[in-house]
Scaffold this motif. Sequence first.
Motif, PDB file in Angstrom:
ATOM      1  N   GLU A  37      48.984  48.703  54.386  1.00 15.72           N
ATOM      2  CA  GLU A  37      47.787  47.692  53.896  1.00 15.72           C
ATOM      3  C   GLU A  37      48.155  46.431  54.575  1.00 15.72           C
ATOM      4  OE1 GLU A  37      45.121  47.163  50.799  1.00 15.72           O
ATOM      5  OE2 GLU A  37      46.689  48.542  50.406  1.00 15.72           O
ATOM      6  N   PHE A  38      46.990  46.111  55.213  1.00 14.87           N
ATOM      7  CA  PHE A  38      46.953  44.855  55.995  1.00 14.87           C
ATOM      8  C   PHE A  38      45.446  43.993  56.077  1.00 14.87           C
ATOM      9  CE2 PHE A  38      45.656  42.961  60.132  1.00 14.87           C
ATOM     10  CZ  PHE A  38      46.658  41.910  60.248  1.00 14.87           C
ATOM     11  N   ASP A  39      45.533  42.628  56.027  1.00 17.48           N
ATOM     12  CA  ASP A  39      44.336  42.000  55.816  1.00 17.48           C
ATOM     13  C   ASP A  39      44.609  40.681  56.528  1.00 17.48           C
ATOM     14  OD1 ASP A  39      42.263  40.333  55.341  1.00 17.48           O
ATOM     15  OD2 ASP A  39      41.998  41.138  53.464  1.00 17.48           O
ATOM     16  N   PHE A  40      43.924  40.195  57.673  1.00 21.48           N
ATOM     17  CA  PHE A  40      44.343  38.726  58.414  1.00 21.48           C
ATOM     18  C   PHE A  40      44.447  37.767  57.494  1.00 21.48           C
ATOM     19  CE2 PHE A  40      42.610  41.631  61.973  1.00 21.48           C
ATOM     20  CZ  PHE A  40      43.227  41.267  62.993  1.00 21.48           C
ATOM     21  N   LEU A  41      43.469  37.844  56.473  1.00 16.17           N
ATOM     22  CA  LEU A  41      43.257  36.771  55.666  1.00 16.17           C
ATOM     23  C   LEU A  41      44.576  36.620  54.364  1.00 16.17           C
ATOM     24  CD1 LEU A  41      39.528  36.469  55.185  1.00 16.17           C
ATOM     25  CD2 LEU A  41      40.818  35.516  56.970  1.00 16.17           C
ATOM     26  N   HIS A  42      45.196  37.610  54.483  1.00 10.92           N
ATOM     27  CA  HIS A  42      46.225  37.593  53.547  1.00 10.92           C
ATOM     28  C   HIS A  42      47.755  37.669  54.017  1.00 10.92           C
ATOM     29  CE1 HIS A  42      43.827  37.735  50.118  1.00 10.92           C
ATOM     30  NE2 HIS A  42      42.805  38.749  50.402  1.00 10.92           N
ATOM     31  N   THR A  43      48.346  36.585  54.459  1.00  8.63           N
ATOM     32  CA  THR A  43      49.820  36.375  55.202  1.00  8.63           C
ATOM     33  C   THR A  43      50.662  37.307  54.852  1.00  8.63           C
ATOM     34  OG1 THR A  43      50.118  34.478  54.146  1.00  8.63           O
ATOM     35  CG2 THR A  43      48.685  34.288  56.219  1.00  8.63           C
ATOM     36  N   ALA A  46      34.717  34.734  61.860  1.00  2.00           N
ATOM     37  CA  ALA A  46      34.229  33.837  62.878  1.00  2.00           C
ATOM     38  C   ALA A  46      35.033  32.718  63.222  1.00  2.00           C
ATOM     39  CB  ALA A  46      32.683  33.517  62.605  1.00  2.00           C
ATOM     40  N   LYS A  47      36.015  32.566  62.526  1.00  8.91           N
ATOM     41  CA  LYS A  47      36.958  31.109  62.757  1.00  8.91           C
ATOM     42  C   LYS A  47      38.501  31.634  63.054  1.00  8.91           C
ATOM     43  CE  LYS A  47      34.507  28.869  58.735  1.00  8.91           C
ATOM     44  NZ  LYS A  47      34.198  29.953  58.050  1.00  8.91           N
ATOM     45  N   PRO A  48      38.521  31.838  64.428  1.00 15.02           N
ATOM     46  CA  PRO A  48      39.766  32.234  65.054  1.00 15.02           C
ATOM     47  C   PRO A  48      41.051  31.540  64.513  1.00 15.02           C
ATOM     48  CG  PRO A  48      38.188  32.648  66.610  1.00 15.02           C
ATOM     49  CD  PRO A  48      37.359  31.711  65.754  1.00 15.02           C
ATOM     50  N   LYS A  49      40.797  30.057  64.686  1.00 14.83           N
ATOM     51  CA  LYS A  49      42.149  29.418  64.410  1.00 14.83           C
ATOM     52  C   LYS A  49      42.488  29.485  62.967  1.00 14.83           C
ATOM     53  CE  LYS A  49      44.010  25.141  65.942  1.00 14.83           C
ATOM     54  NZ  LYS A  49      43.791  23.853  66.500  1.00 14.83           N
ATOM     55  N   LYS A  50      41.652  29.607  62.047  1.00 19.18           N
ATOM     56  CA  LYS A  50      41.902  29.723  60.782  1.00 19.18           C
ATOM     57  C   LYS A  50      42.294  31.039  60.237  1.00 19.18           C
ATOM     58  CE  LYS A  50      40.134  28.709  56.338  1.00 19.18           C
ATOM     59  NZ  LYS A  50      38.902  29.275  55.682  1.00 19.18           N
ATOM     60  N   GLU A  51      41.752  31.974  60.860  1.00 17.83           N
ATOM     61  CA  GLU A  51      41.392  33.538  60.351  1.00 17.83           C
ATOM     62  C   GLU A  51      42.489  34.480  61.070  1.00 17.83           C
ATOM     63  OE1 GLU A  51      37.051  33.224  58.390  1.00 17.83           O
ATOM     64  OE2 GLU A  51      37.491  34.121  60.440  1.00 17.83           O
ATOM     65  N   MET A  52      42.588  34.061  62.288  1.00 16.29           N
ATOM     66  CA  MET A  52      43.528  35.030  63.283  1.00 16.29           C
ATOM     67  C   MET A  52      44.880  34.403  64.061  1.00 16.29           C
ATOM     68  SD  MET A  52      40.762  37.660  64.468  1.00 16.29           S
ATOM     69  CE  MET A  52      42.235  38.665  65.324  1.00 16.29           C
ATOM     70  N   ILE A  56      48.845  35.815  64.866  1.00 17.32           N
ATOM     71  CA  ILE A  56      49.243  35.687  66.436  1.00 17.32           C
ATOM     72  C   ILE A  56      50.704  34.919  66.230  1.00 17.32           C
ATOM     73  CG2 ILE A  56      48.804  34.668  68.610  1.00 17.32           C
ATOM     74  CD1 ILE A  56      45.979  35.079  68.050  1.00 17.32           C
ATOM     75  N   ASP A  57      50.759  34.049  65.477  1.00 15.25           N
ATOM     76  CA  ASP A  57      51.979  33.345  65.195  1.00 15.25           C
ATOM     77  C   ASP A  57      53.066  34.158  64.678  1.00 15.25           C
ATOM     78  OD1 ASP A  57      50.694  31.033  66.073  1.00 15.25           O
ATOM     79  OD2 ASP A  57      50.609  30.438  64.118  1.00 15.25           O
ATOM     80  N   LYS A  58      52.512  35.043  63.593  1.00 14.80           N
ATOM     81  CA  LYS A  58      53.459  36.084  63.156  1.00 14.80           C
ATOM     82  C   LYS A  58      54.322  36.873  64.154  1.00 14.80           C
ATOM     83  CE  LYS A  58      55.931  37.183  59.464  1.00 14.80           C
ATOM     84  NZ  LYS A  58      56.860  36.166  58.820  1.00 14.80           N
ATOM     85  N   GLU A  64      41.548  35.072  73.038  1.00 15.95           N
ATOM     86  CA  GLU A  64      42.202  35.028  74.108  1.00 15.95           C
ATOM     87  C   GLU A  64      43.116  33.846  74.259  1.00 15.95           C
ATOM     88  OE1 GLU A  64      40.310  36.160  77.890  1.00 15.95           O
ATOM     89  OE2 GLU A  64      39.302  37.745  77.260  1.00 15.95           O
ATOM     90  N   ASP A  65      42.500  32.721  74.431  1.00 15.13           N
ATOM     91  CA  ASP A  65      43.382  31.386  74.758  1.00 15.13           C
ATOM     92  C   ASP A  65      44.483  31.394  73.655  1.00 15.13           C
ATOM     93  OD1 ASP A  65      41.253  30.587  76.449  1.00 15.13           O
ATOM     94  OD2 ASP A  65      40.489  29.421  75.525  1.00 15.13           O
ATOM     95  N   MET A  66      44.348  31.670  72.563  1.00 11.75           N
ATOM     96  CA  MET A  66      45.638  31.686  71.540  1.00 11.75           C
ATOM     97  C   MET A  66      46.599  32.467  71.829  1.00 11.75           C
ATOM     98  SD  MET A  66      43.606  30.781  67.676  1.00 11.75           S
ATOM     99  CE  MET A  66      42.980  32.211  67.645  1.00 11.75           C
TER     100      MET A  66
END
Length: 287
Positions: A52-58, A80-86, A90-92, A121-123
């Motif tokens: 089970e995985f969801d970008f919006l559920h850490t 559509a909001k990479p900083k908030k949603e992705m 990436i940090d994890k 890509e930048d992140m």
Amino acid sequence: MGTTILVTGATGNIGYYVVCELIAKKEKVRVALRNVEKDRNKFTDLDVELVEFDFLHTETYVKALEGVRKVFLMRPPQLAKPKKEMKPFIDKMKEVGVEHIVFVSLMGVEKNPIVPHRKIEDMIQESGIGFTFLRPGFFMQNLNTNHLEDIALRNELFMPVGQAKTSFIDTRDIASVAAVCLKEEGHLGKKYTLTGAEAIDYYEVAQLLTETLGRKIEYKNPGILEFRKTLIKRGIKKEFANVMTMLYVLTRLGTAEKVTTGVSDLLKRAPISFKQYAIDHQEEWNR
């Protein structure tokens, strides 16, 4: 068997083939799904682990990334909001020691700072995690997904592209390249622009579909505003209609015609041709 490879977007028309390719290469694959129960049957014949995985559920990150060193990353179109949603994911990945991300980006992204793919890509680069960026051109499979009804029910190609050419790529080729980059050494830090072997216009596409399907498929080439209005009238959400319109406006300006040797360089074979793609998918348009 090395460590586990996590595959996101695995129900889509790239991710699913990535899973199949990695299994063929004897890799251990974990498939990230938003709804395991709903999508389980898609993977019954494959030797994979489902999570089970969801970008919006850490809270879903930990289990998904346990023992994972490599990740195949797709951006869900609705995010559509990479900083908030992705970025949290990436940090994890950074925190748990992921060493290599293969991310499916977009052709021409290096010249386009506004698209979400560029921000992702930048992140990834800022995170310091090893990466490979795949920058494909226009997917052939858009014609049996987004444009399925146009071809199946209306015998038409309905897009406002004029006579501009597109270097269509089969998503199976993108998946094959991704699997090579995840399996073999030498792809860290690389950015590959991937296209088919030739650029063709939509009159040629219509002709190839006509020959394959045995009925006349016509390229309509509407005006840009008419295109957007028609999409919304047919029940496409306004946001998605705007994205599609924008995409085709750019195509009309010639941004999709570049041809590279990326696929043949990496796979040591020619890319799948449009003709072959049409033959392989004809049943979907003829259902």
